[in-house]
Design a protein around this motif. Structure first.
Motif, PDB file in Angstrom:
ATOM      1  N   GLY A  45     -28.669 -11.054  -6.664  1.00 26.14           N
ATOM      2  CA  GLY A  45     -27.579 -10.298  -7.288  1.00 26.14           C
ATOM      3  C   GLY A  45     -27.846  -8.806  -7.275  1.00 26.14           C
ATOM      4  N   VAL A  46     -28.925  -8.412  -7.921  1.00 26.42           N
ATOM      5  CA  VAL A  46     -29.247  -6.980  -7.994  1.00 26.42           C
ATOM      6  C   VAL A  46     -29.625  -6.449  -6.610  1.00 26.42           C
ATOM      7  CG1 VAL A  46     -30.932  -5.346  -8.914  1.00 26.42           C
ATOM      8  CG2 VAL A  46     -29.842  -7.011 -10.432  1.00 26.42           C
ATOM      9  N   ARG A  47     -30.344  -7.263  -5.835  1.00 25.67           N
ATOM     10  CA  ARG A  47     -30.731  -6.814  -4.488  1.00 25.67           C
ATOM     11  C   ARG A  47     -29.487  -6.459  -3.658  1.00 25.67           C
ATOM     12  NH1 ARG A  47     -33.730 -11.048  -3.050  1.00 25.67           N
ATOM     13  NH2 ARG A  47     -32.132 -12.130  -1.845  1.00 25.67           N
ATOM     14  N   ASN A  48     -28.467  -7.269  -3.769  1.00 20.02           N
ATOM     15  CA  ASN A  48     -27.257  -6.995  -2.980  1.00 20.02           C
ATOM     16  C   ASN A  48     -26.385  -5.903  -3.589  1.00 20.02           C
ATOM     17  OD1 ASN A  48     -27.063  -8.798  -0.493  1.00 20.02           O
ATOM     18  ND2 ASN A  48     -27.824 -10.200  -2.081  1.00 20.02           N
ATOM     19  N   LEU A  49     -26.446  -5.723  -4.905  1.00 22.67           N
ATOM     20  CA  LEU A  49     -25.783  -4.551  -5.493  1.00 22.67           C
ATOM     21  C   LEU A  49     -26.430  -3.279  -4.951  1.00 22.67           C
ATOM     22  CD1 LEU A  49     -25.304  -5.666  -9.219  1.00 22.67           C
ATOM     23  CD2 LEU A  49     -23.476  -4.937  -7.666  1.00 22.67           C
ATOM     24  N   ASN A  50     -27.743  -3.302  -4.871  1.00 21.64           N
ATOM     25  CA  ASN A  50     -28.448  -2.140  -4.313  1.00 21.64           C
ATOM     26  C   ASN A  50     -28.095  -1.917  -2.849  1.00 21.64           C
ATOM     27  OD1 ASN A  50     -30.115  -0.499  -5.948  1.00 21.64           O
ATOM     28  ND2 ASN A  50     -31.445  -2.264  -6.328  1.00 21.64           N
ATOM     29  N   ALA A  51     -28.002  -3.016  -2.088  1.00 16.74           N
ATOM     30  CA  ALA A  51     -27.655  -2.887  -0.666  1.00 16.74           C
ATOM     31  C   ALA A  51     -26.256  -2.294  -0.516  1.00 16.74           C
ATOM     32  CB  ALA A  51     -27.744  -4.254   0.009  1.00 16.74           C
ATOM     33  N   TRP A  52     -25.353  -2.710  -1.386  1.00 18.82           N
ATOM     34  CA  TRP A  52     -23.988  -2.159  -1.344  1.00 18.82           C
ATOM     35  C   TRP A  52     -24.020  -0.653  -1.646  1.00 18.82           C
ATOM     36  CZ3 TRP A  52     -21.573  -0.217  -5.859  1.00 18.82           C
ATOM     37  CH2 TRP A  52     -20.267   0.233  -5.654  1.00 18.82           C
ATOM     38  N   TYR A  53     -24.813  -0.285  -2.640  1.00 12.50           N
ATOM     39  CA  TYR A  53     -24.929   1.140  -2.987  1.00 12.50           C
ATOM     40  C   TYR A  53     -25.523   1.934  -1.817  1.00 12.50           C
ATOM     41  CZ  TYR A  53     -27.451   5.211  -4.640  1.00 12.50           C
ATOM     42  OH  TYR A  53     -27.979   6.469  -4.744  1.00 12.50           O
ATOM     43  N   GLU A  54     -26.587   1.402  -1.218  1.00 10.17           N
ATOM     44  CA  GLU A  54     -27.252   2.120  -0.122  1.00 10.17           C
ATOM     45  C   GLU A  54     -26.293   2.356   1.045  1.00 10.17           C
ATOM     46  OE1 GLU A  54     -30.166   3.539   0.239  1.00 10.17           O
ATOM     47  OE2 GLU A  54     -30.951   2.999  -1.736  1.00 10.17           O
ATOM     48  N   ALA A  55     -25.389   1.415   1.269  1.00 12.16           N
ATOM     49  CA  ALA A  55     -24.454   1.543   2.395  1.00 12.16           C
ATOM     50  C   ALA A  55     -23.399   2.624   2.155  1.00 12.16           C
ATOM     51  CB  ALA A  55     -23.775   0.195   2.659  1.00 12.16           C
ATOM     52  N   GLY A  56     -23.228   3.038   0.894  1.00 13.87           N
ATOM     53  CA  GLY A  56     -22.197   4.065   0.629  1.00 13.87           C
ATOM     54  C   GLY A  56     -22.663   5.059  -0.405  1.00 13.87           C
ATOM     55  N   LYS A  57     -23.963   5.381  -0.380  1.00 17.43           N
ATOM     56  CA  LYS A  57     -24.566   6.129  -1.474  1.00 17.43           C
ATOM     57  C   LYS A  57     -24.014   7.542  -1.638  1.00 17.43           C
ATOM     58  CE  LYS A  57     -29.005   6.819  -0.931  1.00 17.43           C
ATOM     59  NZ  LYS A  57     -30.394   6.496  -0.572  1.00 17.43           N
ATOM     60  N   GLU A  58     -23.404   8.075  -0.564  1.00 15.34           N
ATOM     61  CA  GLU A  58     -22.840   9.426  -0.683  1.00 15.34           C
ATOM     62  C   GLU A  58     -21.662   9.445  -1.672  1.00 15.34           C
ATOM     63  OE1 GLU A  58     -22.808   7.528   1.934  1.00 15.34           O
ATOM     64  OE2 GLU A  58     -20.738   7.253   2.550  1.00 15.34           O
ATOM     65  N   CYS A  59     -21.125   8.262  -1.993  1.00 17.14           N
ATOM     66  CA  CYS A  59     -19.960   8.193  -2.884  1.00 17.14           C
ATOM     67  C   CYS A  59     -20.342   8.079  -4.354  1.00 17.14           C
ATOM     68  CB  CYS A  59     -19.092   6.986  -2.527  1.00 17.14           C
ATOM     69  SG  CYS A  59     -18.452   7.040  -0.855  1.00 17.14           S
ATOM     70  N   TYR A  60     -21.642   7.841  -4.618  1.00 17.00           N
ATOM     71  CA  TYR A  60     -22.024   7.493  -5.982  1.00 17.00           C
ATOM     72  C   TYR A  60     -23.282   8.231  -6.417  1.00 17.00           C
ATOM     73  CZ  TYR A  60     -18.909   3.593  -4.975  1.00 17.00           C
ATOM     74  OH  TYR A  60     -17.835   2.853  -4.616  1.00 17.00           O
ATOM     75  N   GLU A  61     -23.472   8.276  -7.741  1.00 22.23           N
ATOM     76  CA  GLU A  61     -24.728   8.758  -8.312  1.00 22.23           C
ATOM     77  C   GLU A  61     -25.351   7.589  -9.076  1.00 22.23           C
ATOM     78  OE1 GLU A  61     -26.371  11.637 -11.876  1.00 22.23           O
ATOM     79  OE2 GLU A  61     -24.240  11.549 -11.458  1.00 22.23           O
ATOM     80  N   LEU A  62     -26.459   7.068  -8.557  1.00 21.55           N
ATOM     81  CA  LEU A  62     -27.156   5.981  -9.251  1.00 21.55           C
ATOM     82  C   LEU A  62     -28.035   6.621 -10.325  1.00 21.55           C
ATOM     83  CD1 LEU A  62     -27.564   2.910  -9.216  1.00 21.55           C
ATOM     84  CD2 LEU A  62     -29.452   3.255  -7.624  1.00 21.55           C
ATOM     85  N   VAL A  63     -27.768   6.313 -11.592  1.00 25.65           N
ATOM     86  CA  VAL A  63     -28.376   7.106 -12.662  1.00 25.65           C
ATOM     87  C   VAL A  63     -29.722   6.570 -13.118  1.00 25.65           C
ATOM     88  CG1 VAL A  63     -26.139   7.934 -13.482  1.00 25.65           C
ATOM     89  CG2 VAL A  63     -27.176   5.917 -14.555  1.00 25.65           C
ATOM     90  N   CYS A  64     -30.088   5.341 -12.727  1.00 24.34           N
ATOM     91  CA  CYS A  64     -31.380   4.801 -13.183  1.00 24.34           C
ATOM     92  C   CYS A  64     -31.735   3.574 -12.359  1.00 24.34           C
ATOM     93  CB  CYS A  64     -31.322   4.432 -14.661  1.00 24.34           C
ATOM     94  SG  CYS A  64     -30.079   3.200 -15.017  1.00 24.34           S
ATOM     95  N   ALA A  65     -32.947   3.108 -12.531  1.00 26.10           N
ATOM     96  CA  ALA A  65     -33.376   1.876 -11.858  1.00 26.10           C
ATOM     97  C   ALA A  65     -32.636   0.690 -12.474  1.00 26.10           C
ATOM     98  CB  ALA A  65     -34.875   1.696 -12.026  1.00 26.10           C
TER      99      ALA A  65
END
Ligand code: FEO
Length: 402
Positions: free
Chosen positions: A351-371
């Motif tokens: 679950g979390v691994r794939n949420l991270n993969a989704w974020y990595e694929a479009g990270k310019e659109c988002y600010e990940l605020v914490c681990a």
């Protein structure tokens, strides 16, 4: 006719309320229905601007006949060819065989693909004007709001903008048809944002171009094909469209949405929400992605400046409804959002691994605020401890409510 309203001298709204159809485009829920609007300008020459869903064809025809009396219909302006507005073209042409259909080249390509050779066509150019007598129509090409042929028609004397889907909304009006006849509250604004996010948002860049295009026009009244006519405060809906098409979220609003099989991830979500409230965040909404339809989740994602996304593992992947939600966010191009993740697993995660993969694929659109916080098995106080850091990081970027 019950469904016709004079909105200016010799300019009429013909509106149809549909509270029967459950899904718009056979996709999007309509708990409060939807309306289809079209408009008649009665002058030395008479024009109908857009039509309606095919199911409304006979009523539309009666309404146009009542307004025109023994006059003929000279022009049918097609701002948009999607069938909720073009479905009654053949009825109109059958009744008024001499009508000229006005549109652009792409309008006519789609028209021919739906109906073959139906009538006398007259292509209009960007900025071109057409005098009807007292009233003059001017055509503005605004492609991809949200189809390629979309255009808007401007009545130059009364300064009325017939805007097609732009500035439209879900929800059938319960009486009032003008903005000043209703309390345009959070529910109604939500139904406008849901229409925007579900139907139009993918083309936000083109919406910005359209807003720039119409910005030199003085607009006293906005007349969309769904929802209210804006005569008291047309600037309000222009402002909302500007904000939404720039993907600007409310900085104080947090959406927590999760996917869970047996409730462990839901428990984490509630715990994070409690911690956020304790940190002073007041605008928090928590959603179960299995229960709340994607349509409403997308709208909420368009409202909230921060998204806290949770997923249990499901066969080493994200929970299916969260997978659909995140893929849809990428497809329609949400950006400028703060993010945090959480989840739970019983064996080897996903679950979390794939949420991270989704974020990595479009990270310019988002600010990940914490681990992320990822819990193995049933949450308990010890396992939930990491949520405190997540909540503090999320709350740190949120303006304090007064
Ligand atoms: Fe309301 Fe794009 O049709």
């Amino acid at each position: 006719m019950y469904n016709s309203v004079a909105i200016k001298d010799d300019i009429f709204l013909i509106g149809f309320n549909d509270r029967r159809t459950r899904l718009f485009e056979n996709l999007w829920p309509m708990p409060d229905g939807v309306s289809y609007n079209c408009y008649v300008v009665r002058d030395e020459k008479c024009a109908l601007i857009d039509t309606a869903h095919a199911a409304m064809g006979d009523i539309l025809l009666s309404s146009v006949e009542t307004i025109l009396g023994d006059r003929k219909l000279d022009y049918l302006v097609i701002n948009h060819m999607e069938p909720d507005h073009s479905g009654a073209i053949c009825e109109i042409v059958s009744r008024y065989p001499e009508v000229k259909i006005l549109g652009n080249k792409r309008t006519f390509d789609i028209l021919a693909s739906y109906f073959g050779s139906v009538a006398d066509l007259q292509e209009v150019a960007d900025g071109e004007t057409l005098s009807l007598g007292k009233h003059t129509l001017q055509f503005h090409m605004t492609p991809w709001v949200h189809w390629p042929e979309t255009m808007m028609t401007y009545e130059t004397g009364e300064k009325m903008l017939f805007s097609g889907d732009a500035f439209g909304m879900f929800g059938a009006p319960d009486g009032g048809v003008f903005d000043d006849q209703v309390d345009f509250n959070a529910r109604l604004e939500g139904e406008m944002r849901r229409y925007y996010s579900n139907i139009v948002a993918k083309y936000g860049t083109m919406v910005q171009k359209a807003l720039t295009k119409i910005s030199p026009l003085t607009v006293n009244m906005i007349c969309p094909v769904h929802g209210f006519v804006w005569r008291e405060n047309p600037a309000k809906v222009v402002g909302l469209y500007d904000k939404w098409s720039r993907c600007e979220g409310d900085p104080g609003a947090v959406m927590i949405v999760y996917g869970t099989l047996y409730g462990f991830t839901a428990q984490i979500a509630d715990y994070i929400a409690r911690l956020l409230a304790a940190e002073g965040v007041k605008d928090i909404r928590v959603y179960d992605s299995s229960k709340t339809h994607l349509s409403f989740l997308l709208s909420e994602a368009w409202r909230c400046g921060t998204l806290v996304l949770g997923s249990c593992a499901y066969n080493t992947q994200m929970f299916p409804a969260m997978d659909e939600f995140t893929r849809k966010l990428s497809f329609i191009g949400l950006k400028n959002r703060r993010l945090a993740f959480f989840g739970e697993y019983s064996w080897n995660g996903g679950g979390v691994r794939n949420l991270n993969a989704w974020y990595e694929a479009g990270k310019e659109c988002y600010e990940l605020v914490c681990a992320p916080v990822e819990i193995h098995g049933r949450p308990d106080d010890q396992k939930l401890a990491g949520c405190t850091e997540l909540a503090k990081a999320v709350a740190a970027g949120i303006p304090k409510s007064k």
